[in-house]
Design a protein around this motif. Structure first.
Motif, mmCIF file in Angstrom:
data_model
loop_
_atom_site.group_PDB
_atom_site.id
_atom_site.type_symbol
_atom_site.label_atom_id
_atom_site.label_comp_id
_atom_site.label_asym_id
_atom_site.label_seq_id
_atom_site.Cartn_x
_atom_site.Cartn_y
_atom_site.Cartn_z
ATOM 1 N N LEU A 153 0.826 -1.212 0.000
ATOM 2 C CA LEU A 153 0.000 0.000 0.000
ATOM 3 C C LEU A 153 0.857 1.258 0.000
ATOM 4 O O LEU A 153 0.505 2.254 -0.640
ATOM 5 C CB LEU A 153 -0.937 -0.011 1.206
ATOM 6 N N ARG A 154 1.978 1.241 0.689
ATOM 7 C CA ARG A 154 2.865 2.404 0.653
ATOM 8 C C ARG A 154 3.328 2.674 -0.786
ATOM 9 O O ARG A 154 3.356 3.821 -1.241
ATOM 10 C CB ARG A 154 4.074 2.204 1.558
ATOM 11 N N GLY A 155 3.670 1.622 -1.494
ATOM 12 C CA GLY A 155 4.082 1.778 -2.877
ATOM 13 C C GLY A 155 2.952 2.238 -3.773
ATOM 14 O O GLY A 155 3.129 3.103 -4.635
ATOM 15 N N ILE A 156 1.756 1.678 -3.574
ATOM 16 C CA ILE A 156 0.604 2.073 -4.388
ATOM 17 C C ILE A 156 0.267 3.545 -4.168
ATOM 18 O O ILE A 156 0.079 4.302 -5.123
ATOM 19 C CB ILE A 156 -0.609 1.183 -4.061
ATOM 20 N N MET A 319 2.402 13.019 4.315
ATOM 21 C CA MET A 319 2.932 14.247 3.741
ATOM 22 C C MET A 319 4.448 14.210 3.561
ATOM 23 O O MET A 319 5.106 15.253 3.568
ATOM 24 C CB MET A 319 2.536 15.434 4.624
ATOM 25 N N THR A 320 5.010 13.024 3.378
ATOM 26 C CA THR A 320 6.445 12.871 3.143
ATOM 27 C C THR A 320 6.670 12.088 1.853
ATOM 28 O O THR A 320 6.090 11.017 1.667
ATOM 29 C CB THR A 320 7.108 12.128 4.317
ATOM 30 N N GLU A 321 7.512 12.619 0.962
ATOM 31 C CA GLU A 321 7.772 11.953 -0.317
ATOM 32 C C GLU A 321 8.333 10.552 -0.113
ATOM 33 O O GLU A 321 9.062 10.289 0.846
ATOM 34 C CB GLU A 321 8.758 12.757 -1.161
ATOM 35 N N VAL A 322 7.986 9.676 -1.046
ATOM 36 C CA VAL A 322 8.477 8.294 -1.022
ATOM 37 C C VAL A 322 9.307 8.055 -2.280
ATOM 38 O O VAL A 322 8.848 8.316 -3.400
ATOM 39 C CB VAL A 322 7.311 7.285 -0.977
ATOM 40 N N GLY A 323 10.516 7.572 -2.119
ATOM 41 C CA GLY A 323 11.318 7.149 -3.263
ATOM 42 C C GLY A 323 11.680 8.267 -4.214
ATOM 43 O O GLY A 323 12.055 9.368 -3.816
ATOM 44 N N PHE A 324 11.535 7.997 -5.519
ATOM 45 C CA PHE A 324 12.063 8.882 -6.556
ATOM 46 C C PHE A 324 11.073 9.940 -7.029
ATOM 47 O O PHE A 324 11.444 10.851 -7.749
ATOM 48 C CB PHE A 324 12.512 8.053 -7.768
ATOM 49 N N GLY A 325 9.801 9.799 -6.663
ATOM 50 C CA GLY A 325 8.810 10.756 -7.126
ATOM 51 C C GLY A 325 8.601 11.892 -6.153
ATOM 52 O O GLY A 325 9.332 12.053 -5.174
ATOM 53 N N LYS A 326 7.567 12.683 -6.409
ATOM 54 C CA LYS A 326 7.226 13.810 -5.543
ATOM 55 C C LYS A 326 6.010 13.510 -4.674
ATOM 56 O O LYS A 326 5.493 14.404 -4.016
ATOM 57 C CB LYS A 326 6.939 15.048 -6.400
ATOM 58 N N PHE A 327 5.556 12.262 -4.692
ATOM 59 C CA PHE A 327 4.341 11.919 -3.981
ATOM 60 C C PHE A 327 4.620 11.385 -2.584
ATOM 61 O O PHE A 327 5.544 10.599 -2.372
ATOM 62 C CB PHE A 327 3.547 10.870 -4.761
ATOM 63 N N GLY A 328 3.774 11.834 -1.654
ATOM 64 C CA GLY A 328 3.696 11.187 -0.357
ATOM 65 C C GLY A 328 2.719 10.038 -0.479
ATOM 66 O O GLY A 328 2.625 9.392 -1.526
ATOM 67 N N LEU A 329 1.952 9.773 0.568
ATOM 68 C CA LEU A 329 0.961 8.696 0.523
ATOM 69 C C LEU A 329 -0.370 9.274 0.065
ATOM 70 O O LEU A 329 -1.285 9.528 0.840
ATOM 71 C CB LEU A 329 0.833 8.045 1.900
ATOM 72 N N GLY A 330 -0.461 9.534 -1.229
ATOM 73 C CA GLY A 330 -1.664 10.095 -1.829
ATOM 74 C C GLY A 330 -1.420 11.418 -2.511
ATOM 75 O O GLY A 330 -1.537 11.538 -3.729
ATOM 76 N N PRO A 331 -1.081 12.481 -1.762
ATOM 77 C CA PRO A 331 -0.881 13.787 -2.406
ATOM 78 C C PRO A 331 0.524 13.963 -2.961
ATOM 79 O O PRO A 331 1.450 13.237 -2.599
ATOM 80 C CB PRO A 331 -1.130 14.774 -1.256
#
Length: 511
Positions: A153-156, A319-331
């Motif tokens: 889910l974190r990845g999705i 509200m914290t970016e994940v990995g290589f993109g600019k997305f957090g968990l949703g926004p």
């Protein structure tokens, strides 16, 4: 499908005044003054300093053939202004008001993410568990990419799960729609390919509406309820979002519905007037700006540790970016310190929507439109609101007015290769749905105007340029760097606090 049974609020015939949560007459006066400034302050992202052009909202609605718009503004974690403009259906006398609902496209994904995190806090699901642990009716197909890292889910939620399928088509009123299983399998009434992994989870970023559709099925399997029913208890009731639903097709009984219009402003999806969005979790939310602002305020306050909708730690993760993109968990996230913010755009066929929340300022904006050109319009509205409410965002750039000759501009042409794997505004229009991102950007000169791909660049200095009309994601500018031999072999793309470096290809350096 769920049956709508909530009491409908009585909408005013015409909303004449701004809705302010403040009882202080002076504050009301101030808000109305700012609203009038906004309504007459729409502008481009780049202005001519000697003649800065501004337009009224009604002028730009007519220019972009958008019949109806609804806006909500947040200040001090409260909705201080909400107003509808124009018509629910072109050619009628049916005004948009504060309670008119719109299709909000991919803003649905942020609402879905909030519901996921609410369910996470109840310990019914976990962010880092293989989603196949929860899925019963269908499972993410095993592949060479999932041998080591699984889809979670974190990845999705952050679009780093390695999943395909960027978005979905809308369905006309007379058309039968696919089930969530048919969409995921790419069978039956589905119009899209099956959802699959096409890179190792966690190693890159790829926007995936297909991934969000997995969440729709996961809710059904875990909660034993249709997604649109489950979200009532997880999202709408706790946040008092009485004019929001994931139900599709939206029943006429819901009432006060903004109808769909094409790029010329003509009614679409006849005879009903609105499409169906069966991929509800990804793009099926119907809402009003005021309702959606309630969600944003709850998320901002949870992030500050001042709201019980989400646990503080979960809100911080969201509200914290994940990995290589600019997305957090949703926004999507951007900015640092006081300027930290989250945002998302929504783009179904005939509805365009925008939201942004400023986490440390307690301010924000929601704009919903019922026309295919609504994204062009909400860009200008966003700038006007920022100017009127004196937010520290989206200050205008001013065009470099001295003439720049072709010989000078020609130094910036050629192929430049991006280092690393970061996403930038230059990639929009370059990426296809399920392919790796190209790292080379091509700058060319046409009619004394510099282009990157098909996108025009406007000079703000002899070696600095901005993308024409593009500052929704970030105020983006492109700077060519001169080396000690007077050659421009490096370009830096800056977007807020982020930057990406690209170097001119070696073969072009030698020419």
């Amino acid at each position: 499908m769920a049956t709508y049974s909530r009491a409908l609020p009585i909408a005013p015939v015409v909303l004449l005044l701004a809705i302010s949560t403040s009882s202080n007459a002076n504050e009301d006066k101030s808000i109305n003054a700012k609203a009038q400034m906004m309504e007459n302050g729409l502008r481009d992202s780049v202005l001519d300093k000697s003649n800065p052009t501004k337009w009224s909202l009604s002028q730009r609605m007519a220019h972009f053939n958008v019949p109806g718009v609804s806006i909500a503004v947040i200040e001090n974690y409260k909705v201080v202004f909400a107003k509808g403009y124009g018509l629910k259906e072109a050619g009628t006398a049916q005004p948009v008001d504060e309670n008119t609902v719109f299709s909000v496209g991919s803003l649905s994904k942020v609402a879905t993410a909030a519901a996921v995190l609410s369910l996470t806090s109840q310990k019914q699901i976990a962010l880092d568990t293989d989603v196949n642990t929860y899925l019963k009716q269908w499972r993410v197909p095993a592949s060479q990419y999932t041998n080591i890292d699984k889809v979670t889910l974190r990845g999705i939620l952050s679009h780093t799960a390695g999943l395909s399928l960027w978005g979905f088509p809308d369905f006309e009123p007379h058309e039968k729609t696919p089930t969530v299983l048919e969409t995921l399998k790419g069978t039956g009434l589905s119009r899209t390919k099956p959802v699959r992994t096409f890179y190792q989870p966690g190693t890159s970023w790829r926007y995936s509406g297909g991934g969000t559709t997995i969440i729709q099925l996961l809710f059904e399997d875990v909660l034993k309820q249709p997604f649109e029913i489950a979200t009532e208890d997880l999202l709408f009731k706790p946040l008092k979002m009485t004019r929001s639903t994931f139900e599709n097709p939206l029943p006429k009984e819901f009432g006060n519905i903004a109808k769909a219009h094409d790029a010329s402003g003509k009614l679409e999806a006849k005879p009903r007037g609105w499409h169906t969005f069966p991929e509800m979790a990804a793009s099926g939310l119907w809402s009003t700006p005021s309702d959606y602002a309630h969600l944003m305020i709850a998320l901002m306050k949870s992030y500050q540790g001042n709201h019980n909708y989400l646990e503080h730690g979960l809100a911080q993760q969201m509200m914290t970016e994940v990995g290589f993109g600019k997305f957090g968990l949703g926004p999507k996230m951007s900015g640092a310190g006081e300027l930290r913010r989250f945002r998302h755009g929504g783009s179904n066929q005939s509805y365009k929507a925008w939201m942004e929340g400023h986490l440390n300022l307690g301010t924000g904006l929601v704009v919903f439109t019922n026309g295919s050109n609504g994204d062009d319009l909400y860009e200008e509205i966003r700038r006007a609101v920022a100017d009127a409410f004196d937010w520290p965002f989206y200050r205008p750039f001013y065009r470099y007015e001295p003439a720049i000759n072709a010989k000078w501009l020609n130094q910036f042409t050629g192929a430049f290769t991006v280092s690393g794997d970061k996403y930038t505004a230059l990639e929009r229009g370059f990426i296809s749905a399920d392919e790796p991102r190209p790292k080379t950007r091509y700058f060319s000169l046409k009619n004394n105007t510099l282009y990157v791909g098909q996108r025009a660049l406007v000079p703000i200095a002899p070696n600095q340029f901005v993308l024409q009309g593009d500052d929704v994601e970030e105020q983006t500018y492109v700077e060519f760097i001169q080396n000690t031999q007077g050659q421009f072999e490096t370009v830096i793309v800056r977007e807020g606090a982020n930057s990406v470096v690209a170097s001119k290809d070696m073969a072009e350096r030698l020419n």
